[in-house]
Design a protein around this motif. Structure first.
Motif, short mmCIF file in Angstrom:
data_model
loop_
_atom_site.label_atom_id
_atom_site.label_comp_id
_atom_site.label_asym_id
_atom_site.label_seq_id
_atom_site.Cartn_x
_atom_site.Cartn_y
_atom_site.Cartn_z
N MET A 1 10.22 -3.88 -49.17
CA MET A 1 10.93 -2.60 -49.08
C MET A 1 10.41 -1.85 -47.84
SD MET A 1 12.89 -2.51 -51.79
CE MET A 1 13.28 -0.81 -52.14
N HIS A 2 11.34 -1.42 -46.99
CA HIS A 2 10.91 -0.79 -45.74
C HIS A 2 11.45 0.63 -45.59
CE1 HIS A 2 9.38 -4.70 -44.58
NE2 HIS A 2 10.56 -5.22 -44.81
N ARG A 156 20.40 -2.78 -48.12
CA ARG A 156 19.28 -3.25 -47.32
C ARG A 156 17.96 -3.23 -48.08
NH1 ARG A 156 19.58 0.40 -43.86
NH2 ARG A 156 17.78 1.67 -44.49
N GLU A 157 17.72 -2.16 -48.85
CA GLU A 157 16.41 -1.95 -49.45
C GLU A 157 16.29 -2.38 -50.90
OE1 GLU A 157 14.09 -1.20 -47.54
OE2 GLU A 157 15.13 -0.40 -45.80
N SER A 160 19.26 -6.71 -51.27
CA SER A 160 18.76 -7.88 -50.54
C SER A 160 17.35 -8.25 -50.98
CB SER A 160 18.78 -7.60 -49.03
OG SER A 160 17.86 -6.57 -48.71
N TYR A 161 16.65 -7.30 -51.55
CA TYR A 161 15.28 -7.51 -52.00
C TYR A 161 15.23 -8.14 -53.39
CZ TYR A 161 10.45 -6.21 -53.28
OH TYR A 161 9.15 -6.22 -53.69
N LEU A 162 16.05 -7.64 -54.32
CA LEU A 162 16.03 -8.12 -55.70
C LEU A 162 17.03 -9.24 -55.97
CD1 LEU A 162 15.74 -4.80 -57.77
CD2 LEU A 162 13.93 -6.44 -57.24
N PRO A 164 18.85 -11.61 -53.69
CA PRO A 164 19.24 -12.27 -52.43
C PRO A 164 20.29 -13.35 -52.67
CG PRO A 164 17.12 -13.09 -53.20
CD PRO A 164 17.47 -11.95 -54.10
#
Length: 231
Positions: A1-2, A156-157, A160-162, A164
């Motif tokens: 996470m960014h 994006r956060e 795509s993180y959880l 994909p």
């Protein structure tokens, strides 16, 4: 996470009115009226915040202007009676001042305001010098983000993180700040985690789900399937 949350310095008002300890009662009222604010920082020296004077600090003078409070009221509201007789900011102010740092998150500032039941907080640097003021209205500015901005950050956060690809196929729709996630995912146990992360995205009003489990073709067949194959 960014994702980087907004901080107080992103939304605060940098040009603010303030008064010194010796500011007179009528000067304080006039400044509040001119600046259309409900409270003013009280500063000394090069701008160090030593207190805050608010409308609540000023009202006792009008409340007790033509009254003669009984003994019970005098004991119960001693502080208000003292402020009713005050004539300077030093006598009126609440001290020490409740403040916030410019690098605090908006969530931290909101919690401080809610707990203290105040509408505005002076923003101070590491040594207590006044840098600005943040208000409730400032903290609500994150809800002015467009639906497109919110959707892009959620994709994006969070997604795509959880979830994909190619294991999952999730669409993100946002309308009036309400985020809806629709599609098929391999692991539905992550949905509560997704809900928490989406709600943490600034500007999100609520989150709804239309996610179903996506079967993994590599999973072992069920007993029924084995019976059909052998029949």
């Amino acid at each position: 996470m960014h994702g980087t949350p907004h901080i107080v310095s992103d939304v605060m008002t940098h040009t603010v009115a303030a008064v010194g300890r010796r500011a007179a009662f009528k000067e304080i009222v006039r400044l509040m009226q001119d600046w259309k604010v409900s409270a003013l920082p009280v500063i000394e020296g090069e701008g160090r915040v030593v207190g805050v004077v608010s409308e609540a600090d000023l009202l006792p003078k009008e409340e007790f202007r033509d009254s003669d409070p009984d003994r019970y009221t005098q004991l119960r509201r001693l502080s208000d009676l003292e402020k009713a007789g005050a004539v300077t900011a030093e006598e009126l102010m609440t001290s020490p001042a409740l403040t916030v740092r410019p690098d605090a998150t908006l969530a931290q500032a909101a919690r401080t305001m809610a707990r203290a039941r105040v509408k505005r907080l002076p923003v101070v640097d590491a040594v207590g010098l006044l840098e600005g003021v943040v208000s409730r209205a400032d903290l609500l500015k994150v809800f002015l983000r467009t639906d497109e901005e919110i959707a892009e950050e959620v994709r994006r956060e969070v997604v795509s993180y959880l979830f994909p690809t190619p294991d999952s196929n999730v669409r993100v729709n946002v309308r009036d700040g309400v985020v809806t996630l629709v599609g098929r995912v391999r692991d539905t146990s992550l949905v509560p985690v997704a809900a928490r992360l989406v709600r943490a995205v600034e500007g999100v009003v609520d989150v709804e789900f239309g996610l179903t489990r996506r079967e993994d073709p590599k999973e072992a067949p069920t007993d029924d399937a084995e019976n059909v194959d052998s029949a």
